[in-house]
Design a protein around this motif. Structure first.
Motif, PDB file in Angstrom:
ATOM      1  N   SER A  94       0.811  -1.213   0.000  1.00  0.00           N
ATOM      2  CA  SER A  94       0.000   0.000   0.000  1.00  0.00           C
ATOM      3  C   SER A  94       0.843   1.262   0.000  1.00  0.00           C
ATOM      4  CB  SER A  94      -0.953  -0.004   1.198  1.00  0.00           C
ATOM      5  OG  SER A  94      -0.229  -0.106   2.383  1.00  0.00           O
ATOM      6  N   GLY A  95       2.112   1.148   0.333  1.00  0.00           N
ATOM      7  CA  GLY A  95       2.905   2.364   0.295  1.00  0.00           C
ATOM      8  C   GLY A  95       4.373   2.150   0.589  1.00  0.00           C
ATOM      9  N   VAL A  96       5.108   3.240   0.404  1.00  0.00           N
ATOM     10  CA  VAL A  96       6.543   3.238   0.622  1.00  0.00           C
ATOM     11  C   VAL A  96       6.872   4.389   1.565  1.00  0.00           C
ATOM     12  CG1 VAL A  96       8.810   3.381  -0.480  1.00  0.00           C
ATOM     13  CG2 VAL A  96       6.869   2.429  -1.744  1.00  0.00           C
ATOM     14  N   ALA A  97       7.747   4.155   2.526  1.00  0.00           N
ATOM     15  CA  ALA A  97       8.104   5.227   3.452  1.00  0.00           C
ATOM     16  C   ALA A  97       9.597   5.223   3.710  1.00  0.00           C
ATOM     17  CB  ALA A  97       7.356   5.053   4.775  1.00  0.00           C
ATOM     18  N   THR A  98      10.121   6.398   4.055  1.00  0.00           N
ATOM     19  CA  THR A  98      11.519   6.449   4.480  1.00  0.00           C
ATOM     20  C   THR A  98      11.593   7.095   5.857  1.00  0.00           C
ATOM     21  OG1 THR A  98      11.907   8.609   3.486  1.00  0.00           O
ATOM     22  CG2 THR A  98      12.449   6.683   2.145  1.00  0.00           C
ATOM     23  N   ASP A  99      12.679   6.817   6.540  1.00  0.00           N
ATOM     24  CA  ASP A  99      12.897   7.414   7.852  1.00  0.00           C
ATOM     25  C   ASP A  99      14.374   7.751   7.981  1.00  0.00           C
ATOM     26  OD1 ASP A  99      12.929   8.229  10.439  1.00  0.00           O
ATOM     27  OD2 ASP A  99      12.307   6.318  11.311  1.00  0.00           O
ATOM     28  N   LYS A 100      14.657   9.045   8.116  1.00  0.00           N
ATOM     29  CA  LYS A 100      16.056   9.472   8.226  1.00  0.00           C
ATOM     30  C   LYS A 100      16.472   9.699   9.676  1.00  0.00           C
ATOM     31  CE  LYS A 100      16.339  11.933   3.856  1.00  0.00           C
ATOM     32  NZ  LYS A 100      16.668  13.265   3.289  1.00  0.00           N
ATOM     33  N   ASN A 101      15.538   9.577  10.571  1.00  0.00           N
ATOM     34  CA  ASN A 101      15.854   9.887  11.965  1.00  0.00           C
ATOM     35  C   ASN A 101      16.470   8.682  12.671  1.00  0.00           C
ATOM     36  OD1 ASN A 101      15.952  11.373  14.341  1.00  0.00           O
ATOM     37  ND2 ASN A 101      13.933  10.634  14.971  1.00  0.00           N
ATOM     38  N   ILE A 102      17.400   8.029  12.006  1.00  0.00           N
ATOM     39  CA  ILE A 102      18.025   6.847  12.618  1.00  0.00           C
ATOM     40  C   ILE A 102      19.546   6.962  12.549  1.00  0.00           C
ATOM     41  CG2 ILE A 102      16.095   5.331  12.041  1.00  0.00           C
ATOM     42  CD1 ILE A 102      18.050   4.126   9.866  1.00  0.00           C
ATOM     43  N   ALA A 103      20.203   6.161  13.343  1.00  0.00           N
ATOM     44  CA  ALA A 103      21.660   6.049  13.304  1.00  0.00           C
ATOM     45  C   ALA A 103      21.990   4.579  13.511  1.00  0.00           C
ATOM     46  CB  ALA A 103      22.283   6.896  14.397  1.00  0.00           C
ATOM     47  N   LYS A 104      23.192   4.191  13.085  1.00  0.00           N
ATOM     48  CA  LYS A 104      23.582   2.794  13.176  1.00  0.00           C
ATOM     49  C   LYS A 104      24.723   2.666  14.170  1.00  0.00           C
ATOM     50  CE  LYS A 104      25.974   0.335   9.990  1.00  0.00           C
ATOM     51  NZ  LYS A 104      26.284  -0.279   8.663  1.00  0.00           N
ATOM     52  N   ILE A 105      24.627   1.680  15.041  1.00  0.00           N
ATOM     53  CA  ILE A 105      25.709   1.433  15.995  1.00  0.00           C
ATOM     54  C   ILE A 105      26.191  -0.009  15.814  1.00  0.00           C
ATOM     55  CG2 ILE A 105      26.320   1.253  18.449  1.00  0.00           C
ATOM     56  CD1 ILE A 105      24.406   3.475  19.068  1.00  0.00           C
ATOM     57  N   THR A 106      27.501  -0.172  15.724  1.00  0.00           N
ATOM     58  CA  THR A 106      28.072  -1.517  15.606  1.00  0.00           C
ATOM     59  C   THR A 106      28.899  -1.804  16.853  1.00  0.00           C
ATOM     60  OG1 THR A 106      28.199  -1.212  13.227  1.00  0.00           O
ATOM     61  CG2 THR A 106      29.467  -3.036  14.160  1.00  0.00           C
ATOM     62  N   VAL A 107      28.599  -2.919  17.482  1.00  0.00           N
ATOM     63  CA  VAL A 107      29.333  -3.334  18.680  1.00  0.00           C
ATOM     64  C   VAL A 107      30.086  -4.618  18.335  1.00  0.00           C
ATOM     65  CG1 VAL A 107      29.149  -3.886  21.133  1.00  0.00           C
ATOM     66  CG2 VAL A 107      27.445  -2.391  20.060  1.00  0.00           C
ATOM     67  N   ALA A 108      31.392  -4.503  18.201  1.00  0.00           N
ATOM     68  CA  ALA A 108      32.203  -5.669  17.812  1.00  0.00           C
ATOM     69  C   ALA A 108      32.932  -6.220  19.036  1.00  0.00           C
ATOM     70  CB  ALA A 108      33.212  -5.265  16.736  1.00  0.00           C
ATOM     71  N   GLY A 109      33.286  -7.512  18.989  1.00  0.00           N
ATOM     72  CA  GLY A 109      34.096  -8.124  20.051  1.00  0.00           C
ATOM     73  C   GLY A 109      33.305  -8.556  21.264  1.00  0.00           C
ATOM     74  N   MET A 110      31.981  -8.776  21.087  1.00  0.00           N
ATOM     75  CA  MET A 110      31.181  -9.230  22.224  1.00  0.00           C
ATOM     76  C   MET A 110      31.427 -10.706  22.484  1.00  0.00           C
ATOM     77  SD  MET A 110      27.570  -7.349  21.448  1.00  0.00           S
ATOM     78  CE  MET A 110      26.687  -8.016  22.848  1.00  0.00           C
ATOM     79  N   LYS A 111      31.304 -11.101  23.740  1.00  0.00           N
ATOM     80  CA  LYS A 111      31.409 -12.517  24.088  1.00  0.00           C
ATOM     81  C   LYS A 111      30.291 -13.284  23.389  1.00  0.00           C
ATOM     82  CE  LYS A 111      32.024 -11.420  28.469  1.00  0.00           C
ATOM     83  NZ  LYS A 111      31.910 -11.456  29.944  1.00  0.00           N
ATOM     84  N   ASP A 112      30.591 -14.439  22.903  1.00  0.00           N
ATOM     85  CA  ASP A 112      29.577 -15.225  22.196  1.00  0.00           C
ATOM     86  C   ASP A 112      28.758 -16.055  23.163  1.00  0.00           C
ATOM     87  OD1 ASP A 112      28.022 -16.521  20.397  1.00  0.00           O
ATOM     88  OD2 ASP A 112      29.557 -18.011  19.871  1.00  0.00           O
ATOM     89  N   ASP A 113      27.972 -15.386  23.977  1.00  0.00           N
ATOM     90  CA  ASP A 113      27.013 -16.139  24.794  1.00  0.00           C
ATOM     91  C   ASP A 113      25.661 -15.439  24.681  1.00  0.00           C
ATOM     92  OD1 ASP A 113      26.912 -13.979  26.617  1.00  0.00           O
ATOM     93  OD2 ASP A 113      28.636 -14.766  27.684  1.00  0.00           O
ATOM     94  N   PRO A 114      24.575 -16.172  24.930  1.00  0.00           N
ATOM     95  CA  PRO A 114      23.237 -15.580  24.710  1.00  0.00           C
ATOM     96  C   PRO A 114      23.001 -14.380  25.623  1.00  0.00           C
ATOM     97  CG  PRO A 114      23.106 -17.944  25.154  1.00  0.00           C
ATOM     98  CD  PRO A 114      24.511 -17.537  25.421  1.00  0.00           C
ATOM     99  N   GLU A 115      23.663 -14.400  26.776  1.00  0.00           N
ATOM    100  CA  GLU A 115      23.379 -13.345  27.729  1.00  0.00           C
ATOM    101  C   GLU A 115      23.865 -11.974  27.294  1.00  0.00           C
ATOM    102  OE1 GLU A 115      24.128 -13.392  32.017  1.00  0.00           O
ATOM    103  OE2 GLU A 115      23.801 -15.553  31.832  1.00  0.00           O
ATOM    104  N   SER A 116      24.962 -11.911  26.578  1.00  0.00           N
ATOM    105  CA  SER A 116      25.557 -10.614  26.273  1.00  0.00           C
ATOM    106  C   SER A 116      24.592  -9.751  25.426  1.00  0.00           C
ATOM    107  CB  SER A 116      26.896 -10.794  25.559  1.00  0.00           C
ATOM    108  OG  SER A 116      26.697 -11.464  24.332  1.00  0.00           O
ATOM    109  N   THR A 117      23.892 -10.369  24.501  1.00  0.00           N
ATOM    110  CA  THR A 117      22.935  -9.616  23.681  1.00  0.00           C
ATOM    111  C   THR A 117      21.797  -9.103  24.549  1.00  0.00           C
ATOM    112  OG1 THR A 117      23.432 -11.021  21.796  1.00  0.00           O
ATOM    113  CG2 THR A 117      21.406  -9.708  21.678  1.00  0.00           C
ATOM    114  N   PHE A 118      21.305  -9.991  25.398  1.00  0.00           N
ATOM    115  CA  PHE A 118      20.223  -9.600  26.291  1.00  0.00           C
ATOM    116  C   PHE A 118      20.633  -8.434  27.187  1.00  0.00           C
ATOM    117  CE2 PHE A 118      18.973 -10.025  30.743  1.00  0.00           C
ATOM    118  CZ  PHE A 118      17.658  -9.630  30.639  1.00  0.00           C
ATOM    119  N   ARG A 119      21.873  -8.546  27.720  1.00  0.00           N
ATOM    120  CA  ARG A 119      22.345  -7.475  28.605  1.00  0.00           C
ATOM    121  C   ARG A 119      22.399  -6.141  27.890  1.00  0.00           C
ATOM    122  NH1 ARG A 119      27.066 -10.880  31.142  1.00  0.00           N
ATOM    123  NH2 ARG A 119      26.053 -11.671  33.037  1.00  0.00           N
ATOM    124  N   LEU A 120      22.864  -6.166  26.669  1.00  0.00           N
ATOM    125  CA  LEU A 120      22.968  -4.926  25.901  1.00  0.00           C
ATOM    126  C   LEU A 120      21.582  -4.322  25.675  1.00  0.00           C
ATOM    127  CD1 LEU A 120      25.205  -4.208  22.879  1.00  0.00           C
ATOM    128  CD2 LEU A 120      22.770  -3.754  22.696  1.00  0.00           C
TER     129      LEU A 120
END
Lengths: 403, 403
Positions: free
Chosen positions: B251-277
């Motif tokens: 039904s339509g197309v929209a854009t949103d410029k009010n965003i920013a991107k954050i990259t967090v590298a080097g996190m421990k590979d456990d399920p909890e770290s994502t949840f904590r963040l």
């Protein structure tokens, strides 16, 4: 001690002035008092809102007018509470329904009936300065009402009565009640004390420091009123029951130029005709003031009275239209008149007061027309352009006794 | 029929505009409908009041802010009722406590809990147009609250739900919901109908015709919403439950410029770290949007997500401070990104939609970064300076099917 402090629109006209008022109230609070602050709308806010309404209609809905106007005080109380909070002092703003202040249902001219004390008491108990909207109330329909002229002063006195406050301080742009208008009489003296009755007479004589409604209410509930300057730290004038003031012969002189004189000649000489005339004007909301009646040689009666100047034309027109009840009368109007009055608790007990007053006027060549007296007042009607001179000479004649 | 008609601040910015709105509402009333009008504050009134408060304090008391701001709508409803009365039509203004509209106690961001219908019903029964303040309520302390962003729309929908209105019309400065921003995509098409779900996606994608809160509430209580122009007599767009709209692919197309991107590298590979963040950001009121997670060869995890642009710096700072829970992470930010999305009930049932969208972007040489999909939406993160072009090419690719 619990103090109610009331500030008018010019005292809170901008943020700088709001800060000054906040400091003043905080000072009192820091001295260990509980403080209730009553505010009017900022500066010319109310006039601005009225102006908008009159662009919509010549006679806007009275209910909607009150809904509109009551926003003015809500703005000033919230800005005041914000300012106090910013200064680190606990404060809270309350509007008429939050308090609640119950009034009669007459929009734009409501009378306070009852003030609930619970909410204010709760906020005082938690050590807050309570900032309350003046001038407004709610009626039995949950509609917003306003109190008409002098409304915020009345709110302050009513709150002081309801909360059993020790004092109700009314801050104005003068620093107290004077024995005459200091702009006209340079050596006018600020009074330390004045009785409710004297204050009522002053108000009705055009020295508009306090509105009669508020003084009446203060008297009825025995609220100690103080009139003070919002600019200075001067002591102000205390308005209260008469105590040691009897020795004072007169306390002040006032003039009122907002009057006009109407003479109705050729009335039937029966008791009813006077009553009918008064009744007719009263039904249209017009009060007559000084009145004299004289019988003419031709058996007719002449009635002369003063009336508020804006009512003059309408009153004359009304009387013309009702020749049937009044007889074939002849009506004449005079606008360029004024009243000069001396007021004081000593007036009735000192016959010399009237003599002194008329001697002063006579010495200055000022002619007096009608004269009327009350327990604490003597009033003479004079020419408008002699009003200031009259005030000055009468004031000076009594001034010696105040030294 | 009972209609709720809501007008925003720009529609009542001056007395002339108030008259236009009054005429519009009176027309509906004269057609035999019952009418409830919901208004915002006039024009820039609210901004002006906020400005004054910020001169007093950087962070003014939230309670006092609501006390202050709520005067704005009270002015517009009273002037509106006056205007209607002047036009000879019975009308009455009501503020939040008169209605009463009960909210949670959170100042500046309160949620409507319950609306009493008695007073409004009484006024409707006596054949009046009822003009109600939007954006405000009262809480359990009898304090004034405001509803935060999109507040007046929410008031209108909540009133429509409480009063069982047949329709809730939201008047705006656009004449409906478009398949893309018509200022960017000239051949954007006005939609006759759109589902609540699609409307919600549009709102979250930056096409700010209606706030999500109001659409959510309309969906929950099944209120028929119509978005209309306050300037024209155009039909507008109806927002309601999906019915015959399935056949529409998107039904339509929209854009949103009010965003920013954050990259967090080097996190421990456990399920909890994502949840904590996520938990850490949520606790500070920050919602993350599109998110991808990837496992690196060195056994660490990289998380990339978008966030509202004003939150970017604060989010990055927070993550840096909490290295203890996240591991020794490396944080990088990017501001010059945007989202482009297609929305439509046909998205999930038509695998071809995604292909078509990315083909259009690829043909135009527009690179896509992260991608996310829902039942009725596909979103790609792209470079900010390509947002308009992306909207145009994607819209044109689907436009043929609407003919």
């Amino acid at each position: 001690m619990l103090a109610v402090m009331k500030f008018g629109g010019s005292s809170v006209a901008d943020l700088e002035k709001i800060r000054n008022v906040a400091e003043r109230c905080i000072k009192k609070w820091k001295e260990g008092n509980q403080v209730i602050v009553v505010l009017s709308a900022m500066g010319k806010t109310t006039d601005g809102l009225i102006g908008q309404a009159h662009q919509i209609a010549d006679m806007p809905s009275r209910r909607e007018m009150d809904m509109l106007l009551s926003t003015g005080e809500q703005v000033s109380v919230s800005l005041m509470a914000m300012t106090m909070l910013k200064m680190g002092v606990p404060a809270i703003s309350l509007n008429a329904w939050q308090v609640a202040m119950h009034t009669t249902s007459a929009y734009q001219n409501a009378k306070l009936k009852r003030i609930d004390t619970e909410r204010i008491q709760k906020e005082l108990d938690s050590n807050k300065i309570v900032v309350v909207t003046g001038f407004q109330g709610i009626n039995k329909y949950d509609d917003v009402t306003t109190l008409g002229r002098g409304g915020s002063d009345t709110t302050a006195v009513a709150l002081a009565a309801a909360m059993n406050a020790d004092v109700c301080e009314i801050y104005t742009d003068v620093d107290g009640v004077y024995s005459a208008d200091p702009r006209i009489v340079p050596n006018a003296r600020k009074m330390d004390e004045v009785t409710y009755e004297e204050m009522l007479e002053f108000a009705s004589l055009g020295a508009k420091v306090l509105h009669n409604r508020c003084v009446e209410m203060a008297r009825r509930y025995n609220v100690k009123l103080v009139v003070k300057s919002s600019m200075s730290e001067e002591e102000g004038t205390v308005v209260k029951e008469s105590t040691k003031m009897e020795k004072m012969l007169i306390s002040g002189v006032a003039t009122d130029k907002n009057i006009a004189k109407i003479t109705v000649a050729g009335m039937k000489d029966d008791p009813e005709s006077t009553f009918r005339l008064l009744n007719l004007l009263a039904k249209h909301g017009m009060n007559i003031d000084v009145m004299i009646q004289s019988l003419e040689k031709d058996g007719t009666k002449t009635l002369t009275f003063t009336i508020a100047r804006p009512d003059m034309l309408m009153a004359a027109e009304l009387l013309k239209q009702h020749g049937d009840v009044l007889g074939r009368v002849d009506i004449s109007c005079e606008e360029d008149v004024a009243k000069v009055s001396v007021v004081g608790a000593g007036v009735s007990s000192n016959p010399g007061v009237a003599a002194k007053m008329f001697e002063a006027l006579s010495d200055a060549g000022i002619n007096t027309d009608m004269i009327t007296t009350s327990e604490i007042r003597i009033t003479a009607v004079i020419a408008e352009d002699e009003a200031e001179a009259a005030m000055r000479v009468v004031h000076d004649r009594f001034a010696a006794e105040w030294e």
